[in-house]
Design a protein around this motif. Sequence first.
Motif, PDB file in Angstrom:
ATOM      1  N   ALA A 257       2.758   3.387  -2.396  1.00 49.75           N
ATOM      2  CA  ALA A 257       2.232   2.714  -3.585  1.00 49.75           C
ATOM      3  C   ALA A 257       3.336   2.460  -4.597  1.00 49.75           C
ATOM      4  N   ARG A 258       4.260   3.425  -4.768  1.00 47.29           N
ATOM      5  CA  ARG A 258       5.372   3.258  -5.692  1.00 47.29           C
ATOM      6  C   ARG A 258       6.283   2.113  -5.256  1.00 47.29           C
ATOM      7  N   HIS A 259       6.579   2.038  -3.953  1.00 47.29           N
ATOM      8  CA  HIS A 259       7.429   0.967  -3.455  1.00 47.29           C
ATOM      9  C   HIS A 259       6.782  -0.398  -3.690  1.00 47.29           C
ATOM     10  N   ARG A 260       5.487  -0.493  -3.449  1.00 51.06           N
ATOM     11  CA  ARG A 260       4.794  -1.765  -3.682  1.00 51.06           C
ATOM     12  C   ARG A 260       4.828  -2.129  -5.161  1.00 51.06           C
ATOM     13  N   LEU A 261       4.627  -1.140  -6.016  1.00 47.38           N
ATOM     14  CA  LEU A 261       4.630  -1.406  -7.444  1.00 47.38           C
ATOM     15  C   LEU A 261       6.006  -1.881  -7.910  1.00 47.38           C
TER      16      LEU A 261
ATOM     17  N   ARG B 270      -4.454   6.128  -0.322  1.00 43.80           N
ATOM     18  CA  ARG B 270      -4.153   7.522  -0.656  1.00 43.80           C
ATOM     19  C   ARG B 270      -3.593   7.680  -2.066  1.00 43.80           C
ATOM     20  N   SER B 271      -3.253   6.570  -2.702  1.00 42.41           N
ATOM     21  CA  SER B 271      -2.721   6.652  -4.063  1.00 42.41           C
ATOM     22  C   SER B 271      -2.951   5.331  -4.779  1.00 42.41           C
ATOM     23  N   VAL B 272      -3.248   5.428  -6.079  1.00 46.19           N
ATOM     24  CA  VAL B 272      -3.460   4.253  -6.937  1.00 46.19           C
ATOM     25  C   VAL B 272      -2.598   4.425  -8.185  1.00 46.19           C
ATOM     26  N   LEU B 273      -1.824   3.380  -8.520  1.00 48.84           N
ATOM     27  CA  LEU B 273      -0.898   3.438  -9.648  1.00 48.84           C
ATOM     28  C   LEU B 273      -1.163   2.269 -10.587  1.00 48.84           C
ATOM     29  N   HIS B 274      -1.108   2.550 -11.893  1.00 45.89           N
ATOM     30  CA  HIS B 274      -1.392   1.525 -12.908  1.00 45.89           C
ATOM     31  C   HIS B 274      -0.346   1.588 -14.009  1.00 45.89           C
ATOM     32  N   VAL B 275       0.351   0.465 -14.253  1.00 44.82           N
ATOM     33  CA  VAL B 275       1.398   0.411 -15.272  1.00 44.82           C
ATOM     34  C   VAL B 275       1.196  -0.783 -16.201  1.00 44.82           C
ATOM     35  N   HIS B 276       1.882  -0.723 -17.351  1.00 42.52           N
ATOM     36  CA  HIS B 276       1.808  -1.762 -18.384  1.00 42.52           C
ATOM     37  C   HIS B 276       3.219  -2.277 -18.665  1.00 42.52           C
ATOM     38  N   SER B 277       3.774  -3.084 -17.815  1.00 45.51           N
ATOM     39  CA  SER B 277       5.104  -3.633 -18.082  1.00 45.51           C
ATOM     40  C   SER B 277       4.995  -4.870 -18.973  1.00 45.51           C
ATOM     41  N   ILE B 278       6.114  -5.244 -19.578  1.00 49.06           N
ATOM     42  CA  ILE B 278       6.133  -6.481 -20.369  1.00 49.06           C
ATOM     43  C   ILE B 278       5.845  -7.678 -19.471  1.00 49.06           C
TER      44      ILE B 278
ATOM     45  N   ALA C  85       8.291  -3.389  -6.134  1.00 47.56           N
ATOM     46  CA  ALA C  85       8.520  -4.737  -5.605  1.00 47.56           C
ATOM     47  C   ALA C  85       7.765  -5.776  -6.433  1.00 47.56           C
ATOM     48  N   LEU C  86       6.516  -5.484  -6.739  1.00 45.23           N
ATOM     49  CA  LEU C  86       5.714  -6.424  -7.525  1.00 45.23           C
ATOM     50  C   LEU C  86       6.304  -6.615  -8.919  1.00 45.23           C
ATOM     51  N   GLU C  87       6.720  -5.523  -9.551  1.00 46.64           N
ATOM     52  CA  GLU C  87       7.285  -5.649 -10.899  1.00 46.64           C
ATOM     53  C   GLU C  87       8.574  -6.463 -10.890  1.00 46.64           C
ATOM     54  N   PHE C  88       9.389  -6.305  -9.858  1.00 43.36           N
ATOM     55  CA  PHE C  88      10.599  -7.127  -9.742  1.00 43.36           C
ATOM     56  C   PHE C  88      10.219  -8.606  -9.651  1.00 43.36           C
ATOM     57  N   MET C  89       9.237  -8.920  -8.809  1.00 42.65           N
ATOM     58  CA  MET C  89       8.839 -10.317  -8.639  1.00 42.65           C
ATOM     59  C   MET C  89       8.184 -10.869  -9.901  1.00 42.65           C
ATOM     60  N   PHE C  90       7.402 -10.048 -10.601  1.00 38.49           N
ATOM     61  CA  PHE C  90       6.808 -10.497 -11.862  1.00 38.49           C
ATOM     62  C   PHE C  90       7.896 -10.819 -12.886  1.00 38.49           C
ATOM     63  N   GLU C  91       8.920  -9.980 -12.933  1.00 42.92           N
ATOM     64  CA  GLU C  91      10.004 -10.234 -13.880  1.00 42.92           C
ATOM     65  C   GLU C  91      10.728 -11.533 -13.540  1.00 42.92           C
ATOM     66  N   CYS C  92      10.923 -11.776 -12.251  1.00 42.85           N
ATOM     67  CA  CYS C  92      11.527 -13.043 -11.827  1.00 42.85           C
ATOM     68  C   CYS C  92      10.651 -14.219 -12.242  1.00 42.85           C
ATOM     69  N   GLU C  93       9.350 -14.099 -12.043  1.00 44.74           N
ATOM     70  CA  GLU C  93       8.426 -15.183 -12.427  1.00 44.74           C
ATOM     71  C   GLU C  93       8.488 -15.433 -13.924  1.00 44.74           C
ATOM     72  N   LEU C  94       8.570 -14.360 -14.696  1.00 53.10           N
ATOM     73  CA  LEU C  94       8.642 -14.520 -16.146  1.00 53.10           C
ATOM     74  C   LEU C  94       9.926 -15.216 -16.557  1.00 53.10           C
ATOM     75  N   TRP C  95      11.043 -14.857 -15.926  1.00 46.74           N
ATOM     76  CA  TRP C  95      12.315 -15.529 -16.192  1.00 46.74           C
ATOM     77  C   TRP C  95      12.242 -17.010 -15.812  1.00 46.74           C
ATOM     78  N   ASN C  96      11.559 -17.303 -14.719  1.00 43.58           N
ATOM     79  CA  ASN C  96      11.439 -18.695 -14.273  1.00 43.58           C
ATOM     80  C   ASN C  96      10.697 -19.566 -15.296  1.00 43.58           C
ATOM     81  N   GLU C  97       9.841 -18.927 -16.090  1.00 46.16           N
ATOM     82  CA  GLU C  97       9.049 -19.690 -17.069  1.00 46.16           C
ATOM     83  C   GLU C  97       9.807 -19.924 -18.365  1.00 46.16           C
ATOM     84  N   ARG C  98      10.954 -19.325 -18.532  1.00 38.95           N
ATOM     85  CA  ARG C  98      11.695 -19.471 -19.799  1.00 38.95           C
ATOM     86  C   ARG C  98      12.359 -20.844 -19.896  1.00 38.95           C
TER      87      ARG C  98
END
Length: 211
Positions: free
Chosen positions: A192-196, A103-111, A198-211
């Motif tokens: 869709a917003r809640h999923r987005l 019912r909804s599609v969301l697209h963002v460009h986070s760092i 959650a995913l962005e939080f996990m992506f940020e964690c993954e990025l921190w893990n790579e530092r």
Amino acid sequence: MPADLHPDFLGAEALVDQLADELIASCQLFHSRGWVPATGGNFSARLDERHLLITASGVHKGELTRADFMIVDVDGKALDAGRKSSYETGLHTQLYRRDPAIRSVLHVHSIANTVLSRRHPLIRLTGYELMKILPGIVEPSVTVDIPVFGNDQDIDRLSRQVDAKMMEPSRMPAYLIAGHGLYTWGGSVREARHRLEALEFMFECELWNER
């Protein structure tokens, strides 16, 4: 509501306004977090079996008004021939055609999603409590792969690649385009917003893990 609402939707103004307002609120949240810089990102919600409301091309997502949305059919054709939808409308319509529950599609460009998608062919998530927000996940120990597609400017070709991936047995809750951003979806704008988020939080964690 969108300027010059198409006659087919006269009488459905309340639904159009409600969905536009939900998308505007989501965009303001995403902009406050730096996920939709400038005119980046695009957002949509299903109106009925054949039509969706989507952000018009070139509008700043942190400054949206109801007039910045337009109606297109599930083949991407604008009901108002005088307006231009997002270049990536075909990626939205592919999802709505593939799954009527969307019912909804969301697209963002986070760092975080942009950097990770340039480094990896897929993003493997496991062990995060927030994974339970994703569809079908009841235990954080489950592994979920978020595929990364090449940043193909041929949207028809890219949408066919996404469609083929969605036909595979493993169900994906989202995907990334390399160097370009995240697409996710849900049974409502809210889901869709809640999923987005959650995913962005996990992506940020993954990025921190790579530092």
